[in-house]
Design an enzyme around this catalytic site. Structure first.
Site, PDB file in Angstrom:
ATOM      1  N   THR A  87       0.807  -1.221   0.000  1.00 40.15           N
ATOM      2  CA  THR A  87       0.000   0.000   0.000  1.00 40.15           C
ATOM      3  C   THR A  87       0.838   1.269   0.000  1.00 40.15           C
ATOM      4  O   THR A  87       0.610   2.177  -0.802  1.00 40.15           O
ATOM      5  CB  THR A  87      -0.946   0.003   1.217  1.00 40.15           C
ATOM      6  OG1 THR A  87      -1.847  -1.096   1.101  1.00 40.15           O
ATOM      7  CG2 THR A  87      -1.742   1.291   1.291  1.00 40.15           C
ATOM      8  N   ASN A 108       5.543  -0.789   3.550  1.00 45.22           N
ATOM      9  CA  ASN A 108       4.737  -0.113   4.567  1.00 45.22           C
ATOM     10  C   ASN A 108       5.605   0.169   5.799  1.00 45.22           C
ATOM     11  O   ASN A 108       5.412   1.154   6.500  1.00 45.22           O
ATOM     12  CB  ASN A 108       3.534  -0.975   4.948  1.00 45.22           C
ATOM     13  CG  ASN A 108       2.537  -1.097   3.812  1.00 45.22           C
ATOM     14  OD1 ASN A 108       2.424  -0.221   2.958  1.00 45.22           O
ATOM     15  ND2 ASN A 108       1.811  -2.200   3.787  1.00 45.22           N
ATOM     16  N   ASP A 311      -9.144  -3.481   0.845  1.00 49.63           N
ATOM     17  CA  ASP A 311      -7.944  -4.180   1.297  1.00 49.63           C
ATOM     18  C   ASP A 311      -8.220  -4.983   2.566  1.00 49.63           C
ATOM     19  O   ASP A 311      -7.797  -6.139   2.689  1.00 49.63           O
ATOM     20  CB  ASP A 311      -6.824  -3.175   1.541  1.00 49.63           C
ATOM     21  CG  ASP A 311      -5.480  -3.845   1.804  1.00 49.63           C
ATOM     22  OD1 ASP A 311      -4.998  -4.547   0.905  1.00 49.63           O
ATOM     23  OD2 ASP A 311      -4.927  -3.660   2.899  1.00 49.63           O
ATOM     24  N   HIS A 496      -0.578 -10.001  -0.778  1.00 54.23           N
ATOM     25  CA  HIS A 496      -0.053  -9.362  -1.989  1.00 54.23           C
ATOM     26  C   HIS A 496       1.380  -8.956  -1.724  1.00 54.23           C
ATOM     27  O   HIS A 496       1.875  -9.076  -0.616  1.00 54.23           O
ATOM     28  CB  HIS A 496      -0.905  -8.160  -2.388  1.00 54.23           C
ATOM     29  CG  HIS A 496      -1.083  -7.160  -1.280  1.00 54.23           C
ATOM     30  ND1 HIS A 496      -0.154  -6.193  -0.984  1.00 54.23           N
ATOM     31  CD2 HIS A 496      -2.083  -7.003  -0.368  1.00 54.23           C
ATOM     32  CE1 HIS A 496      -0.577  -5.472   0.038  1.00 54.23           C
ATOM     33  NE2 HIS A 496      -1.734  -5.945   0.444  1.00 54.23           N
TER      34      HIS A 496
END
Length: 555
Positions: A87, A108, A311, A496
């Site tokens: 993200t 992240n 998400d 992911h």
């Protein structure tokens, strides 16, 4: 003067009278100020595979995704060009026009060798929370070292443009808004408010306070989550009760209806994990447009909106669940409402919209294995423990490995220097050793990445995601269909971060101001969005830009 001469002079005079206004008008049009949209709205859907556009097509309304596709331009072959696909890096790459190797958001979180601890991509302990007594507002874009297209818009208009970022996730609001933004707002689950930090302001604007005073999270969390359509119509998804789907805390089975009031607990965090989180985000976006008078100035304004809820739901239930499908059907209605609001407030012709995603999602390996499709998970705990024992035997007993995260091995450089061990030798031994584990496709040392220039494939993706002082010493790539597992009996939902198309292939839709209806299958990359916006707005690209403008394809 003869008659023939007089006739010629009269004819020339008449021609001059006819063409002079046209020539003057042509000259005037050349000097006309270039048209620009009054407002740009960037929409990022957190965890949206490209195939979601069509997988649920028959169930979408006419005015959400279908309207964007029918009236806008669809780049059908749009991909991320680096790993890991997370993200933070995704939002940063969309808005900077470059990859983690340049903008510095390599995950992240990542390991900070100077402080000896993990650092969160948006953390900033020098600022304080505004709008809450929690520490959820100790955030800013300080860790992103490249400018964004939103920064460049502020620079180009001498700070006259308004730039606002908003999302349930702090990083989904902060990184797109950039360094020079007027504001970024995100959700605080402790009090159910949209908050910000002192990086932007000392007090929430009146319109934000008024929005928070509506107590919408209480309303949304007081209702069970049931399907929008009769559940037997969700024929694009697997049956409701699957062992590889996660449950809410206190829930016996992952089935509809989900009794949200019973599971919410004492905070408002559960709003993130139900479709109402999208609606709440859309509600706040509409209030931001009204409260800040966006699009009503004599320069272009920018609103960066990130829908985080897909998400959370995707991670919990997986891409083949009814929950994910129901969430997208409801998001479709939220988008339809937002587009209608744009029509009423500003007019479609005055607003340039793009929609994309920060990454895709993998099919759950258990689901794939049921269909006899190769898939699996790596047990990272076993792999790291085995690696540590191997290095102890090879180089002597010491804590050589200090961290494994983002599919990367971090070695203790200070220890290696003290022990007078060759760093490259240690990296290469790690890379050779981890390749023996099931699911590992290849591993690459940081030294090899810095000495190479990969043009395509996994090597290129690793290189684009690598920054020397923030990334690890050895990068690991898993086989297609595989992802990480830290000792759980069965992984739930999805994950992911890989280099494969289910993670890299995401939508790119343009809509509104001067955008014709159409589509293209030309290969595009996520870093092409920012320079395309720069070209349309006639401003400078972000300072680390590596992408290309896509205007010639849209024409």
């Amino acid at each position: 003067m003869t008659k023939s001469v007089r006739e010629v002079c009269l004819t020339l005079l008449m021609l001059l009278m006819v063409f002079s206004p046209a020539m003057a008008q042509k000259k005037k049009s050349k000097n006309k100020t270039p048209d620009k949209p009054k407002l740009v709205i960037g929409i990022v859907v957190d965890q949206m595979r490209y195939d979601y556009l069509y997988r649920y097509w028959d169930k979408y309304s006419a005015n959400g995704f279908k309207r964007l596709l029918a009236e806008g331009f669809n780049f059908r072959n749009n991909h991320y060009n680096y790993v890991p696909t997370y993200t933070g890096p995704g939002h940063a790459s969309i808005y900077t026009g470059t990859t983690p190797s340049m903008h510095g958001i390599v995950g992240n979180d990542w390991y900070n060798r100077t402080t000896g601890r993990n650092i969160y991509c948006a953390e900033d302990k020098s600022v304080a929370t505004v709008g809450s007594s929690s520490k959820a507002g100790e955030m800013s874009p300080v860790n992103m070292i490249a400018s964004t297209i939103t920064d460049e818009l502020k620079l180009a208009t001498n700070q006259k443009s308004k730039v606002i970022g908003l999302s349930l996730k702090d990083r989904g609001a902060i990184l797109p808004a950039g360094h020079a933004a007027n504001a970024a707002y995100w959700f605080d689950g402790s009090n159910g408010n949209m908050i910000t930090s002192t990086y932007y302001m000392k007090e929430l604007p009146a319109w934000v306070q008024a929005f928070n005073n509506q107590k919408l999270p209480d309303q949304y969390l007081s209702q069970p989550w049931n399907t929008l359509l009769p559940i037997d119509q969700y024929t694009e998804s697997a049956a409701d009760d699957q062992t590889y789907e996660g449950t809410f805390a206190g829930e016996a089975k992952p089935v509809f209806p989900h009794n949200i009031p019973a599971y919410r607990g004492k905070t408002f965090d559960l709003l993130r994990s139900i479709p109402a989180g999208n609606t709440y985000t859309k509600d706040f976006a509409k209030e931001a447009i009204k409260g800040e008078n966006l699009g009503k100035n004599n320069v272009t304004d920018f609103l960066a909106v990130s829908f985080s809820t897909p998400d959370y739901i995707g991670h919990q239930f997986g891409p083949n669940s009814i929950e994910v499908q129901d969430n997208y059907l409801r998001l479709d209605l939220d988008l339809a409402d937002l587009l209608k609001f744009i029509d009423e407030q500003l007019g479609k012709e005055n607003v340039l919209v793009f929609l994309t995603a920060d990454h895709g999602a993998a099919h759950n390996p258990t689901y794939l294995q049921q269909l006899r499709i190769p898939a699996g998970t790596t047990n990272n705990s076993i792999m790291v423990d085995s690696l540590k024992k191997h290095l102890n035997q090879k180089f002597g007993k010491a804590d050589w490995v200090i961290k494994f995260m983002n599919q990367q091995i971090y070695l203790d450089h200070a220890l290696i220097e003290k022990k007078q061990v060759n760093l490259v030798d240690l990296q290469e031994e790690c890379a050779r050793f981890v390749q023996r584990f099931p699911g590992v496709l290849r591993s690459m040392t940081a030294d090899a990445l810095m000495r190479s220039n990969w043009q395509r494939g996994v090597g290129m993706l690793m290189e684009n995601g690598y920054m020397a002082h923030r990334s690890g010493d050895v990068l690991v790539a898993l086989q297609p269909g595989w992802y990480e597992n830290y000792g759980r009996a069965q992984v739930k939902g999805t994950s992911h971060g890989s280099s494969w198309t289910y993670d890299t292939h995401i939508p790119l839709l343009w809509y509104g101001w001067q955008i014709p209806a159409g589509e293209s299958s030309v290969k595009t990359e996520i870093i092409d969005i920012a320079p395309s916006l720069a070209a349309w707005l006639r401003i400078q690209e972000p300072n680390g830009n590596m992408g290309r403008a896509l205007l010639e394809y849209v024409r």
